[in-house]
Design a protein around this motif. Structure first.
Motif, PDB file in Angstrom:
ATOM      1  N   ALA A 155       0.828  -1.212   0.000  1.00  0.00           N
ATOM      2  CA  ALA A 155       0.000   0.000   0.000  1.00  0.00           C
ATOM      3  C   ALA A 155       0.860   1.259   0.000  1.00  0.00           C
ATOM      4  N   GLU A 156       1.947   1.242   0.766  1.00  0.00           N
ATOM      5  CA  GLU A 156       2.850   2.396   0.803  1.00  0.00           C
ATOM      6  C   GLU A 156       3.547   2.588  -0.547  1.00  0.00           C
ATOM      7  N   MET A 157       3.917   1.478  -1.199  1.00  0.00           N
ATOM      8  CA  MET A 157       4.544   1.567  -2.523  1.00  0.00           C
ATOM      9  C   MET A 157       3.585   2.198  -3.524  1.00  0.00           C
ATOM     10  N   ILE A 158       2.343   1.775  -3.485  1.00  0.00           N
ATOM     11  CA  ILE A 158       1.341   2.327  -4.398  1.00  0.00           C
ATOM     12  C   ILE A 158       1.168   3.823  -4.146  1.00  0.00           C
ATOM     13  N   LYS A 159       1.117   4.213  -2.880  1.00  0.00           N
ATOM     14  CA  LYS A 159       0.946   5.632  -2.524  1.00  0.00           C
ATOM     15  C   LYS A 159       2.108   6.475  -3.041  1.00  0.00           C
ATOM     16  N   VAL A 160       3.346   5.983  -2.870  1.00  0.00           N
ATOM     17  CA  VAL A 160       4.527   6.701  -3.358  1.00  0.00           C
ATOM     18  C   VAL A 160       4.444   6.855  -4.879  1.00  0.00           C
ATOM     19  N   LYS A 161       4.084   5.774  -5.576  1.00  0.00           N
ATOM     20  CA  LYS A 161       3.977   5.843  -7.040  1.00  0.00           C
ATOM     21  C   LYS A 161       2.877   6.807  -7.470  1.00  0.00           C
ATOM     22  N   GLU A 162       1.776   6.842  -6.718  1.00  0.00           N
ATOM     23  CA  GLU A 162       0.685   7.777  -7.047  1.00  0.00           C
ATOM     24  C   GLU A 162       1.136   9.227  -6.899  1.00  0.00           C
ATOM     25  N   ILE A 163       1.851   9.527  -5.817  1.00  0.00           N
ATOM     26  CA  ILE A 163       2.341  10.890  -5.604  1.00  0.00           C
ATOM     27  C   ILE A 163       3.309  11.277  -6.721  1.00  0.00           C
ATOM     28  N   GLU A 164       4.246  10.381  -7.026  1.00  0.00           N
ATOM     29  CA  GLU A 164       5.194  10.656  -8.104  1.00  0.00           C
ATOM     30  C   GLU A 164       4.469  10.778  -9.439  1.00  0.00           C
ATOM     31  N   GLY A 165       3.458   9.933  -9.648  1.00  0.00           N
ATOM     32  CA  GLY A 165       2.685   9.971 -10.883  1.00  0.00           C
ATOM     33  C   GLY A 165       1.975  11.300 -11.080  1.00  0.00           C
ATOM     34  N   GLU A 166       1.424  11.847 -10.003  1.00  0.00           N
ATOM     35  CA  GLU A 166       0.773  13.159 -10.085  1.00  0.00           C
ATOM     36  C   GLU A 166       1.781  14.228 -10.486  1.00  0.00           C
ATOM     37  N   ARG A 167       2.968  14.156  -9.936  1.00  0.00           N
ATOM     38  CA  ARG A 167       4.016  15.127 -10.290  1.00  0.00           C
ATOM     39  C   ARG A 167       4.389  14.997 -11.762  1.00  0.00           C
ATOM     40  N   ILE A 168       4.505  13.775 -12.222  1.00  0.00           N
ATOM     41  CA  ILE A 168       4.851  13.550 -13.631  1.00  0.00           C
ATOM     42  C   ILE A 168       3.745  14.086 -14.531  1.00  0.00           C
ATOM     43  N   LEU A 169       2.519  13.679 -14.265  1.00  0.00           N
ATOM     44  CA  LEU A 169       1.400  14.055 -15.132  1.00  0.00           C
ATOM     45  C   LEU A 169       1.147  15.555 -15.158  1.00  0.00           C
ATOM     46  N   SER A 170       1.547  16.258 -14.101  1.00  0.00           N
ATOM     47  CA  SER A 170       1.385  17.721 -14.099  1.00  0.00           C
ATOM     48  C   SER A 170       2.286  18.380 -15.142  1.00  0.00           C
ATOM     49  N   LYS A 171       3.286  17.667 -15.629  1.00  0.00           N
ATOM     50  CA  LYS A 171       4.221  18.206 -16.626  1.00  0.00           C
ATOM     51  C   LYS A 171       3.885  17.768 -18.052  1.00  0.00           C
ATOM     52  N   VAL A 172       2.945  16.844 -18.201  1.00  0.00           N
ATOM     53  CA  VAL A 172       2.613  16.285 -19.519  1.00  0.00           C
ATOM     54  C   VAL A 172       1.410  17.022 -20.095  1.00  0.00           C
ATOM     55  N   LYS A 173       1.578  17.496 -21.321  1.00  0.00           N
ATOM     56  CA  LYS A 173       0.498  18.204 -22.006  1.00  0.00           C
ATOM     57  C   LYS A 173      -0.346  17.213 -22.805  1.00  0.00           C
TER      58      LYS A 173
END
Length: 152
Positions: free
Chosen positions: A43-61
């Motif tokens: 669950a913690e791994m998924i949460k870390v990936k979700e947070i990182e994923g949000e950061r990544i997607l904020s940069k993708v147009k």
């Protein structure tokens, strides 16, 4: 994901970025990785990936064609990647983004946003080293498409 610290990797990437400037606008966007303890629950791994994923997607147009680097993605040859890049440019996808995840991989949201998943094999490589390998392969693609003997 993450800052590049190693000088030798920075130098290699800078060299390929300079070479790529003849062919395209090449840009690296770094996104902060999420700090996490060494041992994580699922669950913690998924949460870390979700947070990182949000950061990544904020940069993708929206208009960007996205390659997600994923160990289970489709492997390609250098020639195959070169052909894809050329074809994408021909058919209106001139903004191409390659996403390298952090040490835990990419979130489901990033994988869903990706137009395709690409693998460089079943090896696990540090994402900093993968950045250099990917930059070289992008350069190699342009050289193949230019008919250069670099690829030989």
């Amino acid at each position: 994901m993450g800052k590049l610290k190693e000088k030798y990797l920075k130098q290699g990437i800078a060299e390929y970025a300079k070479r790529l400037s003849k062919f395209c606008k090449f840009k690296i966007v770094e996104v902060a990785d999420e700090k996490a303890p060494e041992k994580l629950s699922e669950a913690e791994m998924i949460k870390v990936k979700e947070i990182e994923g949000e950061r990544i997607l904020s940069k993708v147009k929206d208009k960007e064609y996205v390659y997600a680097l994923a160990i289970l993605g489709q492997e390609r040859s250098s020639e195959g990647l070169a052909q894809e890049i050329q074809s994408l440019g021909t058919y209106g996808h001139s903004d191409i983004t390659f996403i390298i995840g952090g040490s835990l991989g990419l979130s489901e949201a990033v994988l869903k946003r990706a137009d395709t998943e690409i693998s460089f094999g079943r090896f696990t490589l540090p994402h900093q080293l993968m950045r250099l390998v990917l930059t070289e392969q992008i350069y190699r693609s342009f050289m193949i498409n230019a008919g250069s003997p670099y690829h030989k």
